[in-house]
Design a protein around this motif. Structure first.
Motif, mmCIF file in Angstrom:
data_model
loop_
_atom_site.group_PDB
_atom_site.id
_atom_site.type_symbol
_atom_site.label_atom_id
_atom_site.label_comp_id
_atom_site.label_asym_id
_atom_site.label_seq_id
_atom_site.Cartn_x
_atom_site.Cartn_y
_atom_site.Cartn_z
ATOM 1 N N VAL A 92 -8.732 2.881 -6.547
ATOM 2 C CA VAL A 92 -7.638 3.755 -6.120
ATOM 3 C C VAL A 92 -7.343 3.419 -4.658
ATOM 4 C CG1 VAL A 92 -7.007 6.142 -5.556
ATOM 5 C CG2 VAL A 92 -8.103 5.608 -7.741
ATOM 6 N N THR A 93 -6.103 3.065 -4.363
ATOM 7 C CA THR A 93 -5.733 2.681 -3.001
ATOM 8 C C THR A 93 -4.577 3.535 -2.505
ATOM 9 O OG1 THR A 93 -4.194 0.945 -3.718
ATOM 10 C CG2 THR A 93 -6.491 0.311 -3.385
ATOM 11 N N LEU A 94 -4.628 3.890 -1.245
ATOM 12 C CA LEU A 94 -3.566 4.696 -0.646
ATOM 13 C C LEU A 94 -3.453 4.359 0.832
ATOM 14 C CD1 LEU A 94 -4.893 7.254 1.212
ATOM 15 C CD2 LEU A 94 -5.704 7.869 -1.068
ATOM 16 N N ARG A 95 -2.333 4.734 1.407
ATOM 17 C CA ARG A 95 -2.121 4.589 2.849
ATOM 18 C C ARG A 95 -1.549 5.886 3.392
ATOM 19 N NH1 ARG A 95 -1.037 -0.286 0.802
ATOM 20 N NH2 ARG A 95 1.082 0.338 0.258
ATOM 21 N N ALA A 96 -2.024 6.245 4.574
ATOM 22 C CA ALA A 96 -1.544 7.446 5.261
ATOM 23 C C ALA A 96 -0.938 7.045 6.599
ATOM 24 C CB ALA A 96 -2.684 8.429 5.478
ATOM 25 N N ALA A 97 0.270 7.531 6.865
ATOM 26 C CA ALA A 97 0.967 7.247 8.121
ATOM 27 C C ALA A 97 0.658 8.338 9.131
ATOM 28 C CB ALA A 97 2.470 7.161 7.883
ATOM 29 N N ILE A 98 0.219 7.933 10.325
ATOM 30 C CA ILE A 98 -0.154 8.859 11.397
ATOM 31 C C ILE A 98 0.882 8.754 12.511
ATOM 32 C CG2 ILE A 98 -1.971 9.571 12.979
ATOM 33 C CD1 ILE A 98 -2.883 9.626 10.077
ATOM 34 N N ASN A 156 -3.015 -4.950 -8.510
ATOM 35 C CA ASN A 156 -3.216 -3.494 -8.428
ATOM 36 C C ASN A 156 -2.122 -2.845 -7.599
ATOM 37 O OD1 ASN A 156 -4.496 -1.046 -8.930
ATOM 38 N ND2 ASN A 156 -5.870 -1.222 -7.177
ATOM 39 N N ARG A 157 -0.880 -3.193 -7.913
ATOM 40 C CA ARG A 157 0.246 -2.599 -7.177
ATOM 41 C C ARG A 157 0.380 -1.111 -7.482
ATOM 42 N NH1 ARG A 157 2.160 -7.444 -9.373
ATOM 43 N NH2 ARG A 157 2.276 -9.137 -7.834
ATOM 44 N N ALA A 158 -0.158 -0.675 -8.620
ATOM 45 C CA ALA A 158 -0.118 0.751 -8.981
ATOM 46 C C ALA A 158 -1.161 1.553 -8.231
ATOM 47 C CB ALA A 158 -0.306 0.923 -10.478
ATOM 48 N N GLY A 159 -2.049 0.892 -7.499
ATOM 49 C CA GLY A 159 -3.073 1.615 -6.752
ATOM 50 C C GLY A 159 -4.115 2.272 -7.625
ATOM 51 N N GLY A 160 -4.357 1.707 -8.808
ATOM 52 C CA GLY A 160 -5.399 2.249 -9.683
ATOM 53 C C GLY A 160 -5.020 3.541 -10.382
ATOM 54 N N ILE A 161 -3.717 3.865 -10.405
ATOM 55 C CA ILE A 161 -3.267 5.131 -11.003
ATOM 56 C C ILE A 161 -2.010 4.875 -11.830
ATOM 57 C CG2 ILE A 161 -2.556 7.518 -10.559
ATOM 58 C CD1 ILE A 161 -3.781 7.136 -7.716
ATOM 59 N N LEU A 162 -2.001 5.333 -13.072
ATOM 60 C CA LEU A 162 -0.820 5.280 -13.929
ATOM 61 C C LEU A 162 -0.637 6.640 -14.578
ATOM 62 C CD1 LEU A 162 -1.370 1.804 -15.673
ATOM 63 C CD2 LEU A 162 0.352 2.345 -13.927
ATOM 64 N N GLY A 163 0.534 7.244 -14.412
ATOM 65 C CA GLY A 163 0.790 8.556 -14.999
ATOM 66 C C GLY A 163 -0.085 9.641 -14.422
ATOM 67 N N GLY A 164 -0.560 9.469 -13.187
ATOM 68 C CA GLY A 164 -1.430 10.463 -12.567
ATOM 69 C C GLY A 164 -2.881 10.346 -12.983
ATOM 70 N N ILE A 165 -3.219 9.273 -13.733
ATOM 71 C CA ILE A 165 -4.554 9.102 -14.311
ATOM 72 C C ILE A 165 -5.130 7.765 -13.852
ATOM 73 C CG2 ILE A 165 -5.858 8.960 -16.479
ATOM 74 C CD1 ILE A 165 -3.534 10.591 -17.762
ATOM 75 N N THR A 166 -6.426 7.735 -13.529
ATOM 76 C CA THR A 166 -7.047 6.512 -13.049
ATOM 77 C C THR A 166 -7.109 5.442 -14.134
ATOM 78 O OG1 THR A 166 -9.227 7.436 -13.577
ATOM 79 C CG2 THR A 166 -8.454 7.639 -11.297
ATOM 80 N N GLY A 223 3.167 10.676 6.214
ATOM 81 C CA GLY A 223 3.528 9.953 5.003
ATOM 82 C C GLY A 223 2.288 9.510 4.252
ATOM 83 N N VAL A 224 2.378 9.505 2.903
ATOM 84 C CA VAL A 224 1.289 9.029 2.046
ATOM 85 C C VAL A 224 1.906 8.208 0.925
ATOM 86 C CG1 VAL A 224 -0.563 9.682 0.461
ATOM 87 C CG2 VAL A 224 -0.211 11.007 2.548
ATOM 88 N N GLU A 225 1.339 7.041 0.655
ATOM 89 C CA GLU A 225 1.797 6.237 -0.469
ATOM 90 C C GLU A 225 0.601 5.652 -1.192
ATOM 91 O OE1 GLU A 225 4.317 3.088 0.875
ATOM 92 O OE2 GLU A 225 2.747 2.092 2.044
ATOM 93 N N PHE A 226 0.782 5.364 -2.489
ATOM 94 C CA PHE A 226 -0.296 4.869 -3.331
ATOM 95 C C PHE A 226 0.044 3.469 -3.820
ATOM 96 C CE2 PHE A 226 -0.503 9.425 -3.344
ATOM 97 C CZ PHE A 226 -1.858 9.696 -3.267
ATOM 98 N N GLY A 227 -0.968 2.600 -3.848
ATOM 99 C CA GLY A 227 -0.711 1.232 -4.253
ATOM 100 C C GLY A 227 0.297 0.576 -3.337
ATOM 101 N N LEU A 228 1.278 -0.068 -3.924
ATOM 102 C CA LEU A 228 2.328 -0.704 -3.125
ATOM 103 C C LEU A 228 3.304 0.318 -2.571
ATOM 104 C CD1 LEU A 228 3.221 -3.465 -2.173
ATOM 105 C CD2 LEU A 228 4.607 -3.694 -4.231
ATOM 106 N N GLY A 229 3.316 1.518 -3.147
ATOM 107 C CA GLY A 229 4.123 2.609 -2.615
ATOM 108 C C GLY A 229 5.603 2.298 -2.540
#
Length: 363
Positions: free
Chosen positions: A296-302, A281-291, A248-254
């Motif tokens: 830029v923040t993201l989380r990856a589930a392992i 920064n709940r959007a994770g530094g990205i709006l409409g696919g653009i910084t 799993g991958v999510e950006f910002g608050l996801g």
């Protein structure tokens, strides 16, 4: 090919876990970039095995040998090829798996796709061993980005039910460096102790546990990326899912943003030192696919390591009937803490590719 990613900066990973060597080809690196090999090897050391009971006992030097693309420590503009020799393999531990695929592992799907010809010793091309060459590419990308004021860092946000503190609104290079210097990559060391106890408990019970990695990139300009199908999230997610065990991958608050109202989720704009920023920064530094210019923040589930020593139910492919399996060999009770630099590496490589595109292949 499926083991390649990138547009201008193309990264191709090759090899199998128990083959002679693994490696990476990197095409599109800017010429004239000095690569600090000591710094690169220190980065690679962060994901190495055999350090303690928290990881597999397999020991590899993981020192890359550069066959091309690097002359006197400086990129020369041609494709860079680096290989890492394998040495500590116990292939006999995997003989039973030719007939009995591990639950939640690629043994079965690889056999179906390639008619039993895939070299799946140690997990083959699906193994976490292949993250070492990814870190070669990412370690180089991190050095090039840092010279442009862009820094990428990550920490282990969770193991099982134990959580670390989250990154602050504006993480710094110094914070990234402090985490990287720790033997266990967390912000809150007390939380890290609880995580380590959970991993050791899983090992003692012949089991495994998963985790979550939080990654951030700072110093990126606003306006990087594209809408729809080639945005920042698209490019990062596609590459991050190439890391073995990422589910799993999510950006910002996801997914958390789906539980909020717009008034709670929206990031208010403001002006700070003449720059347009957001208060949150709940959007994770990205709006409409653009910084946006925010981190830029993201989380990856392992996922938990599928190779566990507890008895499991599977099938005998030769007999066509259910069978029992106890996996032998040396395996991580948790992959997540060793995957922290891998997530950094992939994120840095994708961001360098995007920046090169925005500057037509140069800086």
């Amino acid at each position: 090919m499926s083991s390649e990613f990138g547009h201008l900066l193309k990264v191709s990973v090759f090899g199998q876990s128990h083959g002679r060597a693994i490696g990476v080809n990197i095409d599109g690196l800017p010429a004239g970039e000095t690569i600090d090999l000591d710094e690169l090897n220190a980065f690679l050391d962060r994901r190495k095995t055999g350090k303690n009971a928290l990881s597999t006992a397999r020991k590899e030097s993981d020192i890359p040998v550069f066959l091309s693309g690097l002359e006197n420590g400086v990129t020369c503009g041609f494709p860079l090829c680096a290989v890492i020799e394998n040495s500590d393999q116990h292939s006999s531990d995997y003989s039973e798996l030719l007939d009995k695929p591990r639950p939640s592992h690629a043994d079965y799907t690889a056999r179906v796709k390639w008619g039993g010809h895939a070299d799946m010793r140690g997990g083959g091309h699906f193994s976490g061993r292949l993250t070492a060459p990814l870190c070669v590419a990412g370690g180089i990308a991190k050095q090039i980005l840092a010279r442009r004021g862009v820094y990428v860092g990550a920490h282990l946000a969770a193991v099982g039910t134990e959580d670390d503190a989250p990154f602050p609104l504006r993480p710094t290079k110094e914070l990234f460096d402090s985490i990287a210097a720790k033997p266990f990559p967390v912000l809150d060391d007390r939380a890290g102790e609880r995580m380590q106890a959970l991993i050791l408990d899983a090992r003692q019970n012949l089991d495994s546990v998963g985790g979550i990695i939080e990654c951030a990139a700072i110093g990126l300009p606003a306006g990087l990326g594209d809408p729809m199908f080639d945005g920042i999230e698209n490019r990062l997610a596609a590459a991050l899912f190439g890391i073995p065990a990422v589910k799993g991958v999510e950006f910002g608050l996801g997914f958390g943003s789906s539980r909020l109202r717009g008034s709670e989720n929206n990031d208010p704009f403001t002006v700070e030192k003449g720059q347009i920023v957001t208060e949150t920064n709940r959007a994770g530094g990205i709006l409409g696919g653009i910084t946006t210019g925010m981190p830029v923040t993201l989380r990856a589930a392992i996922k938990p390591t599928p190779s566990i020593s507890r008895p499991q139910r599977t099938v005998s492919l030769s007999a066509g009937e259910p069978a029992g399996l106890v996996v032998k060999g040396r395996h991580d009770p948790c992959i997540a803490h060793r995957a922290v630099p891998v997530v950094e590496a992939v994120t840095a490589t994708v961001l360098l590719d995007l920046l090169l595109e925005g500057n037509h292949g140069t800086f």
